[in-house]
Design a protein around this motif. Structure first.
Motif: not given
Length: 190
Positions: A62-91
């Protein structure tokens, strides 16, 4: 033309992401206020946080990236992860675009699950920067994401960033809509 805001980006693994769950939730509350207000159960804060807990509980890259202003305010986020061989993603995939398309190794496909930006910060290229920050370090050969069929703004953005639609899928999550499945080849990190 509005100048690009100065931002810093910070990465979080699954355990670190769980530790900032309140921040993840507050970003969602702001970015998805209209969807939440619609009353659609899939967009409820409770359902969103249940999915977040499930995504981060396995760890699995799992990998999360958060964007911060110079003042330290979080203004956005994006995340995801690699699909495992037993993933349910494609169900729920309506049709496999080509033989072997859904065969996962744990290193073949990165699932980009979320990109969101606080409403006051939209229209400034932050979503694209979050997208690029998240995917830049990924070693997988491709990335996939799901976009609601009626989300024209997001669909146009993804297309302009190089994504292409390969099918339709309805996830097994409770109250989930049908999504368009998009794929993006990833460059090999240097």
């Amino acid at each position: 033309m509005t100048p690009r805001p100065e931002l810093t980006f910070r990465r979080f693994d699954a355990a670190q992401a769980r530790a900032i769950g309140d921040l993840v939730e507050s970003l969602y509350l702001d970015a998805y206020a209209t969807a939440i207000a619609s009353g659609d159960e899939f967009d409820s804060v409770e359902q969103f946080m249940r999915r977040f807990e499930a995504y981060t509980s396995s760890g699995r890259g799992f990998d999360l990236v958060v964007a911060y202003t110079p003042g330290g305010e979080a203004v956005g986020q994006s995340w995801g992860w690699p699909l495992a061989p037993d993933t349910a993603w494609w169900g729920g995939l309506e049709a496999e675009p080509e033989p072997g398309f859904t065969a996962e190794t744990g290193a073949r496909t990165f699932a980009l699950s979320e990109i969101m930006v606080r409403r006051a910060w939209t229209g400034q290229g932050i979503a694209h920067r979050l997208h690029d920050q998240l995917l830049a370090a990924r070693p997988e050969a491709r990335a996939t994401l799901l976009v609601e069929a009626d989300n024209d703004r997001a669909y146009r953005a993804y297309r302009s960033w190089g994504w292409r639609q390969v099918g339709r899928l309805r996830p097994r999550w409770e109250h989930a809509p049908t999504f368009h499945v998009l794929i993006l080849p990833l460059p090999i990190p240097s």
